[in-house]
Design an enzyme around this catalytic site. Structure first.
Site, PDB file in Angstrom:
ATOM      1  N   THR A   1       0.829  -1.208   0.000  1.00  0.00           N
ATOM      2  CA  THR A   1       0.000   0.000   0.000  1.00  0.00           C
ATOM      3  C   THR A   1       0.862   1.257   0.000  1.00  0.00           C
ATOM      4  OG1 THR A   1      -1.777  -1.186   1.134  1.00  0.00           O
ATOM      5  CG2 THR A   1      -1.887   1.212   1.172  1.00  0.00           C
ATOM      6  N   CYS A   2       1.942   1.266   0.762  1.00  0.00           N
ATOM      7  CA  CYS A   2       2.821   2.441   0.797  1.00  0.00           C
ATOM      8  C   CYS A   2       3.446   2.688  -0.576  1.00  0.00           C
ATOM      9  CB  CYS A   2       3.914   2.271   1.847  1.00  0.00           C
ATOM     10  SG  CYS A   2       3.284   2.224   3.535  1.00  0.00           S
ATOM     11  N   THR A   3       3.811   1.630  -1.259  1.00  0.00           N
ATOM     12  CA  THR A   3       4.389   1.785  -2.599  1.00  0.00           C
ATOM     13  C   THR A   3       3.362   2.404  -3.542  1.00  0.00           C
ATOM     14  OG1 THR A   3       5.913  -0.050  -2.246  1.00  0.00           O
ATOM     15  CG2 THR A   3       5.436   0.550  -4.531  1.00  0.00           C
TER      16      THR A   3
ATOM     17  N   LEU B   1       2.871   6.220  -2.441  1.00  0.00           N
ATOM     18  CA  LEU B   1       3.948   7.146  -2.766  1.00  0.00           C
ATOM     19  C   LEU B   1       4.195   7.234  -4.264  1.00  0.00           C
ATOM     20  CD1 LEU B   1       6.431   6.853   0.214  1.00  0.00           C
ATOM     21  CD2 LEU B   1       4.462   8.326  -0.121  1.00  0.00           C
TER      22      LEU B   1
END
Length: 163
Positions: free
Chosen positions: A52-54, A57
């Site tokens: 999810t962070c990938t 961002l």
């Protein structure tokens, strides 16, 4: 731990960070109070190279021109160290500064920590005077705020400014 409220001054901090520019990594200290005069978007994210962070961002990096076109600077903050941030930025071509909050100074100041679990995925929009004008703090960090949503909040800052 309560999060910072809208309408309150944004807690100041200084963190080490880096930004990629044409394959070159530039290290610097990032101090929130030095950003007065223009809006700032703080995106707290749990970890480098997580699914999810990938996605989050990468979407912010792809939409960075839209956000900066509204006069804003965007900083992404997580507890990983600068080596991890550099690998992450290089792997995905991330264009915004990634700040390392290894001792959780900013996480604590903004009230987005989760004891034993890291931090809540959160976005704060701070106006040119250093006041928090909008925030989203996720209960569970499997989704994130879109560039469109953040852009709308930044545009609202501009329309609220006296002429």
């Amino acid at each position: 731990m309560a999060t910072v409220r809208t309408g309150e001054p944004a807690p100041d901090f200084t963190l080490p960070g880096l930004v990629m520019a044409d394959e070159e990594v530039r290290h610097a200290e990032y101090q929130l109070s030095a950003q007065r005069g223009a809006p700032l978007v703080l995106a707290f994210y749990p970890g480098d190279d997580t699914p999810t962070c990938t996605r989050q961002l990468c979407s912010y990096s792809s939409g960075l021109d839209e956000l900066t076109g509204l006069g804003a600077t965007v900083w992404a903050i997580s507890p990983q160290d600068l080596d991890s941030h550099e690998r992450f930025a290089r792997r995905y071509g991330l264009r915004m500064p990634l700040l390392a909050d290894a001792d959780r100074t900013a996480v604590t100041a903004y009230g987005v920590g989760l004891p034993g679990l890291g931090l809540r995925r959160s976005v704060f929009v701070i106006d040119a005077e250093g006041v928090v004008r909008w925030k989203h703090v996720a209960l569970v960090g499997v989704t994130y705020q879109t560039v469109r949503t953040i852009s709308a909040q930044l545009a609202a800052l501009d329309t609220a400014r006296p002429r």
